[in-house]
Design a protein around this motif. Structure first.
Motif: not given
Length: 288
Positions: A179-180, A182-183, A186, A271, A274
């Motif tokens: 997840l980290e 991917r964030l 993005d 989230p 980031v």
């Protein structure tokens, strides 16, 4: 230190002869942190000049340090790690990990930290300190990559335990690495518009990171600290999980002069962390 005859075939005893006592360990700790000149070592450790001279001489004689001339009048040397010295870094990091867990902590195995912990204090004490010059780690292509981007106004450096790992143990704070990444992926265009670069760092091997980077289309470098150079240089918090020492999750914002401007640790809300790292990095880049 003399080795007893019964220990002549014992590698532990041989290593103990080289390390000698806690002063030798602290000298190696500080050199790994980039304090390679005599006066800097004396100031960081608080050791008398005579004793420090003797300890440095022993470590040079044992082949874990070498002297590098940086000034001729008067003659001055830097003390740098040899291949044998760099091979001691995982041992230093393992000692730190053991001390953090069993001496400074309560013995629990965790991939994060409480705000009143020694690890929390140590990470946040990195603010306003500089990373050692020329600190590089292997990237996914095998070549070494600078930890701090030489071309960016600021660098966001985030460490994480590992992607694609089968976590059989229940370890608090270990999940969220994919997840980290991917964030950060993005948000990559926003970081680049601000003149900020990103480095993701774990103790996984470069080929493991390369497989993940291809699968997830990661646009920034993933660097391998499998030999614990960064861990030792910054005294980063680690934990042992799935067969190896791994980074606890944290984020550092570093300016163009290699100084740590902000430290986010522990990272519990990924989230938010980031997004916050983007805000802080934009501010750091504007002030460059």
């Amino acid at each position: 230190m003399r080795m007893h005859n019964a220990d002549e075939t014992c590698g532990i005893a041989g290593a103990a002869v080289v390390l000698g006592d806690w002063w030798n360990v602290l000298v190696l700790r500080e050199i790994a942190r980039g304090h390679v000149r005599f006066d800097a070592l004396a100031a960081e450790i608080g050791l008398s000049r005579n004793v420090l001279t003797e300890r440095l001489g022993r470590l040079v004689a044992h082949g874990v340090l070498r002297r590098s001339l940086y000034q001729r009048r008067p003659v001055r040397y830097e003390y740098v790690l040899t291949d044998a010295g760099r091979a001691l870094l995982p041992l230093l990091v393992a000692m730190q990990d053991w001390g953090d867990r069993w001496i400074l902590g309560d013995g629990s195995l965790t991939a994060t930290a409480d705000t009143d912990s020694a690890e929390h204090a140590r990470v946040h004490a990195l603010t306003d300190t500089r990373l050692p010059e020329d600190l590089q780690l292997p990237g996914t292509q095998g070549a070494d990559v600078p930890v701090v981007s030489p071309d960016a106004a600021a660098t966001v450096l985030f460490t994480y335990p590992g992607t694609g790992v089968d976590w059989n143990e229940e370890i608090r704070g270990v999940h969220g690495c994919t997840l980290e990444n991917r964030l950060f992926r993005d948000a990559w265009p926003a970081f680049r518009r601000a003149g900020v670069d990103i480095r993701g760092i774990s103790t996984q091997l470069p080929n493991e990171q390369a497989e993940f980077a291809r699968a997830e289309d990661i646009p920034y470098p993933l660097l391998s600290d499998a030999h614990h150079q960064l861990d030792a240089a910054l005294r980063l918090p680690t934990f042992r999980g799935a067969g190896r020492l791994r980074h606890k999750r944290l984020i550092l914002i570093i300016d163009a002069e290699r100084a740590v401007r902000h430290a986010l640790f522990p990272v519990d809300d990924i989230p938010h962390a980031v997004a916050e790292s983007l805000r802080l990095a934009e501010g750091c880049a504007r002030g460059a």
